[in-house]
Design an enzyme around this catalytic site. Structure first.
Site, PDB file in Angstrom:
ATOM      1  N   MET A 174       9.258  -7.847 -13.265  1.00  0.00           N
ATOM      2  CA  MET A 174       9.959  -7.882 -14.019  1.00  0.00           C
ATOM      3  C   MET A 174       8.913  -9.223 -15.266  1.00  0.00           C
ATOM      4  O   MET A 174       9.790  -9.871 -16.010  1.00  0.00           O
ATOM      5  CB  MET A 174      11.117  -9.118 -13.161  1.00  0.00           C
ATOM      6  CG  MET A 174      12.038  -8.455 -12.405  1.00  0.00           C
ATOM      7  SD  MET A 174      13.082  -7.042 -14.317  1.00  0.00           S
ATOM      8  CE  MET A 174      13.515  -5.679 -12.097  1.00  0.00           C
ATOM      9  N   CYS A 175       8.136  -8.858 -14.997  1.00  0.00           N
ATOM     10  CA  CYS A 175       7.049  -9.974 -16.174  1.00  0.00           C
ATOM     11  C   CYS A 175       7.101  -8.956 -17.898  1.00  0.00           C
ATOM     12  O   CYS A 175       6.954  -8.149 -17.358  1.00  0.00           O
ATOM     13  CB  CYS A 175       5.971  -9.864 -15.287  1.00  0.00           C
ATOM     14  SG  CYS A 175       5.521 -10.794 -14.317  1.00  0.00           S
ATOM     15  N   HIS A 176       6.716  -9.753 -18.520  1.00  0.00           N
ATOM     16  CA  HIS A 176       6.325  -9.266 -19.521  1.00  0.00           C
ATOM     17  C   HIS A 176       5.428  -9.159 -20.179  1.00  0.00           C
ATOM     18  O   HIS A 176       4.345  -9.926 -19.258  1.00  0.00           O
ATOM     19  CB  HIS A 176       7.324 -10.221 -20.769  1.00  0.00           C
ATOM     20  CG  HIS A 176       8.396 -10.396 -20.847  1.00  0.00           C
ATOM     21  ND1 HIS A 176       9.023 -11.532 -20.320  1.00  0.00           N
ATOM     22  CD2 HIS A 176       9.432 -10.473 -21.218  1.00  0.00           C
ATOM     23  CE1 HIS A 176      10.724 -11.476 -19.962  1.00  0.00           C
ATOM     24  NE2 HIS A 176      11.314 -11.085 -20.590  1.00  0.00           N
ATOM     25  N   MET A 179       2.214 -16.106 -13.238  1.00  0.00           N
ATOM     26  CA  MET A 179       1.888 -14.369 -12.797  1.00  0.00           C
ATOM     27  C   MET A 179       0.258 -13.999 -13.647  1.00  0.00           C
ATOM     28  O   MET A 179       0.109 -13.306 -12.247  1.00  0.00           O
ATOM     29  CB  MET A 179       2.897 -13.402 -12.872  1.00  0.00           C
ATOM     30  CG  MET A 179       3.729 -14.131 -12.810  1.00  0.00           C
ATOM     31  SD  MET A 179       4.423 -14.307 -10.553  1.00  0.00           S
ATOM     32  CE  MET A 179       3.928 -12.824 -10.207  1.00  0.00           C
ATOM     33  N   GLU A 180      -0.023 -13.775 -14.404  1.00  0.00           N
ATOM     34  CA  GLU A 180      -0.935 -13.470 -14.777  1.00  0.00           C
ATOM     35  C   GLU A 180      -2.204 -13.812 -14.296  1.00  0.00           C
ATOM     36  O   GLU A 180      -3.442 -13.655 -14.047  1.00  0.00           O
ATOM     37  CB  GLU A 180      -1.493 -13.900 -16.504  1.00  0.00           C
ATOM     38  CG  GLU A 180      -0.683 -12.732 -17.556  1.00  0.00           C
ATOM     39  CD  GLU A 180       1.050 -12.547 -17.246  1.00  0.00           C
ATOM     40  OE1 GLU A 180       2.046 -11.880 -17.283  1.00  0.00           O
ATOM     41  OE2 GLU A 180       1.437 -14.146 -16.608  1.00  0.00           O
ATOM     42  N   ASP A 194     -13.825  -5.549  -1.313  1.00  0.00           N
ATOM     43  CA  ASP A 194     -14.149  -4.373  -1.879  1.00  0.00           C
ATOM     44  C   ASP A 194     -14.777  -4.605  -1.412  1.00  0.00           C
ATOM     45  O   ASP A 194     -15.975  -3.149  -1.132  1.00  0.00           O
ATOM     46  CB  ASP A 194     -13.361  -3.915  -3.247  1.00  0.00           C
ATOM     47  CG  ASP A 194     -13.450  -2.655  -3.480  1.00  0.00           C
ATOM     48  OD1 ASP A 194     -13.280  -1.695  -1.957  1.00  0.00           O
ATOM     49  OD2 ASP A 194     -13.945  -1.805  -3.916  1.00  0.00           O
TER      50      ASP A 194
END
Length: 157
Positions: free
Chosen positions: A74-76, A111-112, A126
């Site tokens: 739901m992130c733009h 969110m970014e 990793d």
């Protein structure tokens, strides 16, 4: 408080932002990865077989911030104007990563920033998992955000 990612029928939706005002938006997020002191020493001495761990993790975090709209449903998708990843070494066993993300837009970049920090830390894992599999990624959190209708936020640490 209203949850905005649901429509009248209770189904998921992307929030409508057409009428929102564009403002400068910033967000800073942080997280940590802990490891054995010997593993941290290998990273700092650039003796990891896969290359310069922090340089690769930094680029991965920047790339992740730019791809957040593809990863979080739901992130733009946003036109970011800046992403910076920084590291603080906490001897003997911890690397803290911070991400600062900026844009001029109609929705925030929290969110970014959180995605950037998460992928930065995952990339560190990793790159050194051949040396140590017991590393712990933890304490991923939003530190601050500015801009937008909801105003500014700063975490009390």
């Amino acid at each position: 408080m209203e949850l905005t990612h649901f429509n009248e029928e209770g189904r998921a939706r992307m929030v409508e932002v057409t009428e929102k005002q564009e403002t400068v938006r910033t967000a800073v997020a942080a997280g940590e990865i802990t490891m054995r002191p010997e593993t941290l020493e290998l990273i700092l001495d650039k003796k990891v077989a896969k290359g310069d761990v922090l340089a690769v993790a930094q680029v991965a975090g920047i790339m992740a911030a730019k791809k957040t709209g593809d990863l979080i449903p739901m992130c733009h998708p946003l036109n970011l104007t800046g992403v910076d990843i920084s590291f603080t070494i906490k001897v003997p066993d911890t690397i803290e990563a911070k991400a600062k993300v900026t844009c001029v837009g109609k929705t925030g970049v929290e969110m970014e920033a959180l995605t950037a920090v998460s992928v930065t830390l995952l990339t560190i894992y990793d790159m050194v998992k051949a040396v140590e599999k017991g590393m712990v990624i933890k304490n991923i959190r939003l530190l601050e955000k500015t801009g937008g209708k909801s105003g500014d936020y700063r975490r009390e640490e």
